[in-house]
Motif scaffolding. Structure first.
Motif, PDB file in Angstrom:
ATOM      1  N   PRO A  93      27.116 157.463 -24.049  1.00 29.99           N
ATOM      2  CA  PRO A  93      26.190 158.203 -23.186  1.00 29.99           C
ATOM      3  C   PRO A  93      24.750 157.938 -23.587  1.00 29.99           C
ATOM      4  O   PRO A  93      24.468 157.590 -24.738  1.00 29.99           O
ATOM      5  CB  PRO A  93      26.575 159.672 -23.433  1.00 29.99           C
ATOM      6  CG  PRO A  93      27.172 159.675 -24.807  1.00 29.99           C
ATOM      7  CD  PRO A  93      27.868 158.351 -24.953  1.00 29.99           C
ATOM      8  N   ALA A  94      23.844 158.100 -22.642  1.00 28.19           N
ATOM      9  CA  ALA A  94      22.435 157.802 -22.901  1.00 28.19           C
ATOM     10  C   ALA A  94      21.875 158.638 -24.032  1.00 28.19           C
ATOM     11  O   ALA A  94      20.982 158.203 -24.758  1.00 28.19           O
ATOM     12  CB  ALA A  94      21.612 158.004 -21.630  1.00 28.19           C
ATOM     13  N   ASP A  95      22.367 159.860 -24.203  1.00 27.85           N
ATOM     14  CA  ASP A  95      21.854 160.726 -25.268  1.00 27.85           C
ATOM     15  C   ASP A  95      22.716 160.667 -26.523  1.00 27.85           C
ATOM     16  O   ASP A  95      22.544 161.476 -27.436  1.00 27.85           O
ATOM     17  CB  ASP A  95      21.758 162.178 -24.776  1.00 27.85           C
ATOM     18  CG  ASP A  95      23.115 162.740 -24.347  1.00 27.85           C
ATOM     19  OD1 ASP A  95      24.097 161.964 -24.279  1.00 27.85           O
ATOM     20  OD2 ASP A  95      23.193 163.960 -24.069  1.00 27.85           O
ATOM     21  N   GLY A  96      23.614 159.688 -26.600  1.00 30.45           N
ATOM     22  CA  GLY A  96      24.514 159.625 -27.748  1.00 30.45           C
ATOM     23  C   GLY A  96      24.433 158.332 -28.522  1.00 30.45           C
ATOM     24  O   GLY A  96      25.355 157.997 -29.286  1.00 30.45           O
ATOM     25  N   VAL A  97      23.332 157.583 -28.358  1.00 30.12           N
ATOM     26  CA  VAL A  97      23.204 156.302 -29.052  1.00 30.12           C
ATOM     27  C   VAL A  97      22.556 156.517 -30.412  1.00 30.12           C
ATOM     28  O   VAL A  97      21.443 157.045 -30.519  1.00 30.12           O
ATOM     29  CB  VAL A  97      22.368 155.306 -28.223  1.00 30.12           C
ATOM     30  CG1 VAL A  97      22.147 154.028 -29.015  1.00 30.12           C
ATOM     31  CG2 VAL A  97      23.075 154.993 -26.912  1.00 30.12           C
ATOM     32  N   SER A  98      23.250 156.129 -31.442  1.00 31.11           N
ATOM     33  CA  SER A  98      22.740 156.152 -32.814  1.00 31.11           C
ATOM     34  C   SER A  98      23.497 155.078 -33.570  1.00 31.11           C
ATOM     35  O   SER A  98      24.529 154.571 -33.102  1.00 31.11           O
ATOM     36  CB  SER A  98      22.950 157.518 -33.469  1.00 31.11           C
ATOM     37  OG  SER A  98      24.341 157.789 -33.618  1.00 31.11           O
ATOM     38  N   TRP A  99      23.000 154.734 -34.771  1.00 29.90           N
ATOM     39  CA  TRP A  99      23.721 153.710 -35.529  1.00 29.90           C
ATOM     40  C   TRP A  99      25.122 154.151 -35.916  1.00 29.90           C
ATOM     41  O   TRP A  99      26.066 153.359 -35.849  1.00 29.90           O
ATOM     42  CB  TRP A  99      22.914 153.270 -36.740  1.00 29.90           C
ATOM     43  CG  TRP A  99      21.961 152.185 -36.372  1.00 29.90           C
ATOM     44  CD1 TRP A  99      20.610 152.251 -36.333  1.00 29.90           C
ATOM     45  CD2 TRP A  99      22.299 150.866 -35.929  1.00 29.90           C
ATOM     46  NE1 TRP A  99      20.073 151.059 -35.901  1.00 29.90           N
ATOM     47  CE2 TRP A  99      21.079 150.191 -35.640  1.00 29.90           C
ATOM     48  CE3 TRP A  99      23.498 150.183 -35.743  1.00 29.90           C
ATOM     49  CZ2 TRP A  99      21.028 148.882 -35.182  1.00 29.90           C
ATOM     50  CZ3 TRP A  99      23.457 148.873 -35.286  1.00 29.90           C
ATOM     51  CH2 TRP A  99      22.241 148.241 -35.020  1.00 29.90           C
ATOM     52  N   PRO A 100      25.333 155.422 -36.317  1.00 28.67           N
ATOM     53  CA  PRO A 100      26.722 155.836 -36.560  1.00 28.67           C
ATOM     54  C   PRO A 100      27.602 155.684 -35.327  1.00 28.67           C
ATOM     55  O   PRO A 100      28.761 155.278 -35.432  1.00 28.67           O
ATOM     56  CB  PRO A 100      26.562 157.307 -36.974  1.00 28.67           C
ATOM     57  CG  PRO A 100      25.200 157.376 -37.583  1.00 28.67           C
ATOM     58  CD  PRO A 100      24.363 156.436 -36.760  1.00 28.67           C
ATOM     59  N   ALA A 101      27.060 155.989 -34.135  1.00 25.63           N
ATOM     60  CA  ALA A 101      27.854 155.860 -32.913  1.00 25.63           C
ATOM     61  C   ALA A 101      28.146 154.401 -32.593  1.00 25.63           C
ATOM     62  O   ALA A 101      29.258 154.051 -32.162  1.00 25.63           O
ATOM     63  CB  ALA A 101      27.112 156.519 -31.747  1.00 25.63           C
ATOM     64  N   ILE A 102      27.162 153.524 -32.792  1.00 22.09           N
ATOM     65  CA  ILE A 102      27.370 152.095 -32.538  1.00 22.09           C
ATOM     66  C   ILE A 102      28.405 151.527 -33.501  1.00 22.09           C
ATOM     67  O   ILE A 102      29.289 150.748 -33.117  1.00 22.09           O
ATOM     68  CB  ILE A 102      26.032 151.337 -32.652  1.00 22.09           C
ATOM     69  CG1 ILE A 102      25.091 151.755 -31.512  1.00 22.09           C
ATOM     70  CG2 ILE A 102      26.255 149.831 -32.625  1.00 22.09           C
ATOM     71  CD1 ILE A 102      23.684 151.210 -31.645  1.00 22.09           C
TER      72      ILE A 102
END
Length: 389
Positions: free
Chosen positions: A250-259
């Motif tokens: 999601p657009a508000d869920g991008v972070s390095w842990p998420a990637i």
């Protein structure tokens, strides 16, 4: 490094001034002075209530009372960053550094008095007057590596090849470098070290520098720093943006842990994601004699955790002392403090835009990866010195 007491702060302030103020000895006048042109008086200074157009920004004269949290900051903690800036002997700051050498503040109250006496705050806005901007975070990655490739460590970090040293047009893309045999043979001669995780290599390239705990071929372990040496001439493309466009995050869920979590769940698509970004960054290996000293920013001085920022130099000149008003990552806790503009980055564009240097290690990585906060900023500029256009 940031929690030393007032004595260290005073010493650093003094050292900065002494290193900045060397003056060449006067020369003997000519026996018969040459005719001198009649000096032209400078244009009158703008009234203090008028904004100054500075590159892509406007600087609006402000009062110290407008700076949120100014009375609460532990100002002497900024001493290492300010001292590093003074070493560059920037013309606008020579007199301020000299005054610091002559009367270094002994505590935070004295530092506040010094700032009020010698600097003028300017609120920074866009050219059309927008005062709200964005601050993100960055850090110096610290990774484990091998000097030689093995079954686990298969991701190379390269020194800049000779073919790119004076090249102005784009070279091969990341994908071409990783799939064409000729390119692989050429680049193999320039491998500095090998990592286990391709996303670690991407993080290192995005941050521009990092520390490697590297195991040599004979088994010895040492710590080195990799500094930025150049790139292949292609623009950076965000893998996070690609994951959003693909509907993977999601657009508000991008972070390095998420990637990284997505990559672990989709190992067969990692190359597809990485090849979206055609840019490849190259490094130079540097010794790391003092682990407490940060990497050098674009200004050419070591960055100080929590007190150095990257800026768009079209808005804020390198070496500027800056007051930021923002919040801690994913929080409403105020982050209001004195910092200094010592770096830049390809993604740091805009009048009210900054990247906050968190340092190195796990906590710095976590804080930098989560930081995407609203920002207001003020440049604290030497009184009587005209800001550069």
């Amino acid at each position: 490094m940031l929690k030393r007491g007032a004595i260290l702060g005073a010493v650093l302030f003094a050292a900065a001034g002494l290193m900045s103020c060397a003056v060449a000895p006067p020369t003997e006048p000519a026996a018969v002075p040459a005719p001198q042109p009649v000096p032209v008086p400078p244009p009158p200074a703008a009234p203090l209530d008028a904004p100054i157009q500075r590159g892509i920004a406007r600087w609006w004269p402000a009062d110290w009372a407008e700076l949120p949290g100014f009375e609460a900051d532990a100002l002497l903690q900024a001493a290492p960053a300010l001292a590093a800036g003074c070493q560059r002997n920037l013309r606008a700051w020579v007199e301020v550094c000299a005054r610091l050498a002559a009367a270094p503040p002994a505590d935070d109250a004295a530092a506040r008095a010094f700032l009020r006496a010698h600097l003028q705050p300017f609120r920074v806005t866009s050219a059309d007057g927008v005062a709200d901007g964005l601050i993100t975070g960055y850090y110096e990655p610290q990774l484990t590596a091998r000097r030689q490739r093995d079954a686990r460590h298969r991701v190379p970090l390269y020194a800049l090849p000779e073919v790119l040293r004076d090249r102005r047009e784009p070279w091969l893309t990341r994908r071409e470098m990783e799939t064409q045999r000729g390119a692989q043979r050429l680049l193999a001669e320039h491998a500095i070290a090998w990592l286990a995780d391709p996303l670690d290599a991407l993080v290192l390239q995005i941050q521009g520098s990092g520390r490697l705990q590297i195991t040599e071929a004979d088994g010895r372990v040492s710590m080195v720093r990799l500094g930025y040496a150049g790139h292949n001439g292609h623009p950076y493309r965000s893998v996070g943006r690609w994951l959003i466009d693909q509907g993977e995050l999601p657009a508000d869920g991008v972070s390095w842990p998420a990637i990284k979590a997505w990559a672990r769940a989709n190992p067969s698509r990692i190359d597809e994601m990485l090849w979206v970004n055609p840019r490849m960054v190259f490094f130079r290996e540097e010794p790391l004699p003092d682990p407490a000293v940060g990497p050098r920013g674009a200004m050419g001085v070591p960055l100080t955790p929590g007190r150095s920022i990257a800026v768009d130099p079209r808005s804020v000149p390198y070496g500027s002392w800056v007051w930021i008003d923002t919040t801690e990552p994913l929080s409403s806790t105020p982050l209001q403090r004195l910092v200094t503009a010592q770096d830049t980055g390809s993604a740091i564009t805009g009048a009210v835009r900054a990247d906050y240097f968190w340092g190195w290690g796990d906590e710095a990585e976590q804080q930098a990866g989560r930081m995407k906060q609203p920002l207001r900023l003020w440049v604290l500029w030497p009184r009587g010195v005209t800001p550069p256009p």
